[in-house]
Design a protein around this motif. Structure first.
Motif, mmCIF file in Angstrom:
data_model
loop_
_atom_site.group_PDB
_atom_site.id
_atom_site.type_symbol
_atom_site.label_atom_id
_atom_site.label_comp_id
_atom_site.label_asym_id
_atom_site.label_seq_id
_atom_site.Cartn_x
_atom_site.Cartn_y
_atom_site.Cartn_z
ATOM 1 N N ALA A 117 0.749 -1.279 0.112
ATOM 2 C CA ALA A 117 -0.074 -0.069 -0.010
ATOM 3 C C ALA A 117 0.890 1.362 0.071
ATOM 4 N N HIS A 118 2.324 1.126 0.398
ATOM 5 C CA HIS A 118 3.163 2.227 0.549
ATOM 6 C C HIS A 118 3.369 2.780 -0.760
ATOM 7 N N PHE A 119 3.168 2.110 -1.756
ATOM 8 C CA PHE A 119 3.613 2.478 -3.213
ATOM 9 C C PHE A 119 2.359 2.978 -4.018
ATOM 10 N N ASN A 268 17.510 1.651 7.710
ATOM 11 C CA ASN A 268 16.748 2.938 8.494
ATOM 12 C C ASN A 268 15.441 3.531 7.815
ATOM 13 N N GLU A 269 15.307 2.543 6.697
ATOM 14 C CA GLU A 269 13.744 2.765 5.888
ATOM 15 C C GLU A 269 12.784 1.998 6.306
ATOM 16 N N VAL A 270 11.881 2.578 7.300
ATOM 17 C CA VAL A 270 10.658 1.776 8.150
ATOM 18 C C VAL A 270 9.414 2.318 7.883
ATOM 19 N N ALA A 271 8.392 1.123 7.657
ATOM 20 C CA ALA A 271 7.362 1.328 7.144
ATOM 21 C C ALA A 271 6.380 0.707 8.233
ATOM 22 N N HIS A 298 7.517 5.635 6.719
ATOM 23 C CA HIS A 298 6.373 5.629 5.731
ATOM 24 C C HIS A 298 5.262 5.069 6.530
ATOM 25 N N ILE A 299 4.227 6.065 6.804
ATOM 26 C CA ILE A 299 3.090 5.906 7.601
ATOM 27 C C ILE A 299 2.065 6.134 6.606
ATOM 28 N N PRO A 300 1.032 5.199 6.285
ATOM 29 C CA PRO A 300 -0.198 5.358 5.311
ATOM 30 C C PRO A 300 -0.927 6.238 5.625
ATOM 31 N N PRO A 301 -1.698 6.961 4.372
ATOM 32 C CA PRO A 301 -2.741 7.767 4.852
ATOM 33 C C PRO A 301 -4.055 6.682 5.390
ATOM 34 N N PHE A 302 -4.789 7.520 6.297
ATOM 35 C CA PHE A 302 -5.777 6.726 7.080
ATOM 36 C C PHE A 302 -6.778 5.555 5.903
ATOM 37 N N GLY A 303 -6.880 6.227 4.953
ATOM 38 C CA GLY A 303 -7.646 5.250 4.180
ATOM 39 C C GLY A 303 -7.190 3.912 3.655
#
Ligand code: KG4
Length: 338
Positions: A117-119, A268-271, A298-303
């Motif tokens: 989903a981060h992409f 150091n890249e953390v989602a 990387h924090i996803p939008p709430f949706g």
């Protein structure tokens, strides 16, 4: 131009989304209210509701995206894990539509999709996607995992819960406080006005990157049981502090192992992904770790935190590029290893 219709029906949300060349055009979700009075999802009711919802939801997604079904390149659907009756509705629908339109069908692992989903690009200029390799903390009602993501199809679970998931810990503790279901969002709201240091709760001591939440749950139950003996109004009088202390402990458990993994693997890249990633305290802990340890987060939008079809379409897009299609006789799977 590659236009993918994504269909999600693994649990109690019927969802459809359209992604064109990696850019999201529409994302429709119909959440089922029928389960609220039962305090949890009732599988038979879920599959019936999916049957009612799926055609209107897909039509709405196509309409919102401004495309005709004849313009679709492929159909991606959640094959598992999830509730069998629910998965069957989405899988059968995908089969019917792909054979009617004579376009490929792409099966998607729901857990991979949460990570990917981060992409999702909300517009062409959006270039904030993670770089491989990255770590993803996947926390939901059914999973608590630390995943080492080396490519869209190379994901390794390096740590996971040996008992309850983080979302379950929120939900079960909320239930004993009489806060309803699912309790996670309620705990989050009440925790904002509570004292997180008021109650001391158990943290597990296990090796490696695995998690455990059953000891915390038991210590929470014992705390309530003991206090209620002398004060029957204990929960009502302390619910904000109880929620804040519970939330703080869950987040500390999650972040301690994640930090250890990031340090050991020098990543150091953390989602973060999954339903619990909506939690405001967990989001704040990620921001804090970004500052203190130089993480790119990387924090996803709430949706995209809870179940959605945008993540299914996104995963379908990656698989389409590699021509990874699925045969017409593909059956859904309720359980999965990543
Ligand atoms: O990924 P998800 O939608 O689906 C399942 O795995 O079922 O995750 C649902 C979980 C539930 O346990 C819910 O209580 C939790 O995510 N959740 C939260 C919050 N929003 C949803 N937990 C803590 N804080 C929140 N704000």
């Amino acid at each position: 131009m590659v236009t993918i219709l994504g269909i999600e029906s693994s649990c109690d949300d019927t969802a459809a989304a359209v992604i064109q060349d990696g850019v999201l055009l529409s994302n429709i979700i119909s959440s089922q209210k029928v389960h609220e009075s039962y305090g949890g999802v009732v599988p038979e009711l879920a599959s019936r509701a999916h049957q009612q919802n799926i055609i209107p939801v897909v039509n709405e997604a196509l309409k919102k995206a401004g495309i005709n079904k004849e313009e679709l390149t492929a159909i991606a659907f959640t094959r598992g894990p999830g509730l069998m009756g629910s998965l069957l509705v989405g899988t059968s629908f995908a089969k019917g539509l792909s054979s009617a339109l004579d376009i490929p069908m792409i099966d998607v692992n729901h857990l991979h999709a949460h990570v990917l989903a981060h992409f999702i690009k909300e517009n062409k200029e959006d270039d904030n996607q993670p770089k491989y390799p990255f770590l993803c903390l996947l926390v939901s009602g059914g999973n608590s995992q630390i995943i080492l993501v080396k490519s869209y199809k190379d994901m390794q679970i390096i740590g996971q819960t040996i008992d309850d998931a983080a979302g379950e810990a929120f939900d079960k503790c909320a239930k004993v406080m009489g806060l309803g279901y699912p309790g996670g969002p309620v705990v989050d709201r009440l925790a904002k006005i509570g004292n997180p240091d008021k109650f001391k709760l158990n943290k597990p001591h296990i090796q490696g990157y695995d998690y455990s939440f059953s000891g915390l749950k038991t210590s929470f139950l014992y705390l309530l049981r003991d206090e209620l003996k002398s004060n029957p109004n204990f929960i009502e009088e302390n619910k904000e502090d109880l929620c804040a202390s519970l939330q703080k402990t869950i987040i500390e458990i999650l972040m301690d192992k994640l930090l250890k993994a990031a340090k050991d693997l020098k990543i150091n890249e953390v989602a973060v992904a999954g339903g619990v990633s909506a939690n405001s305290g967990l989001r704040a802990a990620f921001e804090d770790h970004a500052k203190r340890f130089g993480w790119k987060i990387h924090i996803p939008p709430f949706g995209y935190t809870t179940d959605n079809a945008a993540m299914i379409a996104m995963t379908g897009y990656f698989k389409y590029e590699d021509k990874e299609f699925c045969p017409m006789d593909a059956a859904p799977f309720s359980r999965v290893v990543m």
